[in-house]
Scaffold this active site. Sequence first.
Site, mmCIF file in Angstrom:
data_model
loop_
_atom_site.group_PDB
_atom_site.id
_atom_site.type_symbol
_atom_site.label_atom_id
_atom_site.label_comp_id
_atom_site.label_asym_id
_atom_site.label_seq_id
_atom_site.Cartn_x
_atom_site.Cartn_y
_atom_site.Cartn_z
ATOM 1 N N GLU A 39 0.826 -1.235 0.000
ATOM 2 C CA GLU A 39 0.000 0.000 0.000
ATOM 3 C C GLU A 39 0.851 1.273 0.000
ATOM 4 O OE1 GLU A 39 -2.778 0.110 3.278
ATOM 5 O OE2 GLU A 39 -3.657 -1.827 2.766
ATOM 6 N N GLY A 40 2.181 1.141 0.066
ATOM 7 C CA GLY A 40 3.037 2.316 0.258
ATOM 8 C C GLY A 40 3.263 2.626 1.722
#
Lengths: 317, 317
Positions: free
Chosen positions: B285-286
């Site tokens: 997701e970062g």
Amino acid sequence: SDPAADAVSRRQDTLTKPRGSLGKLESIAAWLARWQGRDMPRLDRVKVIVFAGNHGVTAQGVSAYPSEVTVQMVANFAGGGAAINQLARLAGAELSVIPLDLNHPTGDFTQTVAMNEAEFLAAVSTGYESVDEDLDLICFGEMGIGNTTPAAAIAAGLFGGTGRDWAGRGTGVDDSGLSRKFAAIDAGLARHAATLADPLAVAANLGGRELAAILGATLAARHRNVPVLLDGFVVTAAAAPLAKLHPEGLAHTLSAHVSAEAGHRQLLEALKLAPLLDLGMRLGEGSGACLAVNIVRSALECHARMASFAEAGVTDK
Amino acid sequence: SDPAADAVSRRQDTLTKPRGSLGKLESIAAWLARWQGRDMPRLDRVKVIVFAGNHGVTAQGVSAYPSEVTVQMVANFAGGGAAINQLARLAGAELSVIPLDLNHPTGDFTQTVAMNEAEFLAAVSTGYESVDEDLDLICFGEMGIGNTTPAAAIAAGLFGGTGRDWAGRGTGVDDSGLSRKFAAIDAGLARHAATLADPLAVAANLGGRELAAILGATLAARHRNVPVLLDGFVVTAAAAPLAKLHPEGLAHTLSAHVSAEAGHRQLLEALKLAPLLDLGMRLGEGSGACLAVNIVRSALECHARMASFAEAGVTDK
């Protein structure tokens, strides 16, 4: 097992992520809950306290900077120009600086005790009283030209070994300065050999006022349910006697980072502390601890505000 | 040597701290300056873009979750309930989510190409176009059930080895799932053996749409003077073909963290990237990149706002 930490773990397993995938962020949330004594921890009030002291052992030529820099840096903290000013602001932490009798350096521990009992207790007490009841997280920092020498001496006093095993270049001494540092520590260990089995005597005889204050403040944090982020080598050495006094003496602390100072990694291993960060920093002031505040905030934000699988309508495996 | 990075180094040496004592914070400030092309970098606009895709290779039973979770998580991002929502907010970063044709998974690379040329270029182009000119720092994240399998396949395709060398448990497959993952990757490598010497063919044949978009976006960031924080295993594998195409292809990126996914550490070593954080995360997701934004902000705050020895009246050694 602790009820608040268990509540955190149960909630973590309902949140929209593979179980365990937030790694240390999950254990940090549980740690906060355990030591705050709350199922849902909070970080409304975070504080950094920097203790400053001067050291008689600088007479042995152990530092790259003169002792006058300690009071100059205290002025720099007041003026907002030091690294810790920037890092505390970014971490959303209040900054407090407590100078300890800077005009009266400790005794040179190669010749005498660093502090007599009254001086030691006064410094410990200053640290103890500095920790407010209503804090949610605290970081301790230090400033004191020469203080990696007493830090290494405490580490050697508590865990064995010589100056060479624990001392590093501090603010940047050259090779001959480093040799003087080894020799000063070895002389201190020899002079105070009879009291090395007593962790508090080690802190008094070989330590420093700012280190004693950190010991007192770390103890106060435990009594006041305030989790602690430990900074670098000096802060870790300052708090280490608590681990010698009780096997769980530092259980309410996390190591924020491992510094580039030579003895820190080994000291963390002796204390069974795993650092959160490893960024090659060796500044002190609480700078590494402050950087870890955002990691702790991240842990809490995810824990408190993520949706569960049920809330978000996401299929759990 | 770079003029902006050199200007940063010269200023660092005047600030009130022992030279080099901020460790990686000092080199990060120089890196920002170099890739922004400014003596004094800025972080006014920081963005996280999460690309999402679906994967035909999930037909091989390589993930612990069903593919429907990809679109459900995109909805969770929109609703603010995912980890990245909390972490982006705390990092002061805008969050943008770009789903790539979720109703049309890539081809199962054990049977055919993941993307034909038109599909691959469309995904790369979507990524390229997503990077605005006026950003100061960007993080890429990904969501795509099954995507650690194409990530491991790309790593093996570029750097050699088999599925067993590069694949891990992703969101948490059991032992038999992991064996299926090894087998799927090995089948993909065998089927596409003739094109493994071409890094872009590896990305097209064995990759995924969100990975192709990250490749395009990382290239765009280079062209638009935006430094990049790389997230975990999938993002690193997605960008890796750029390093194969040019020895300095990833010089404008920093590795934000090393994830707990098995192949990530080895992939970073192959790319000569040193991760800033190691927190046992494996969420994607970062999330890891977002955690490192605060480290970069800390580097800049110290660099931009600390007083010099002369300004603060502190004695330099």
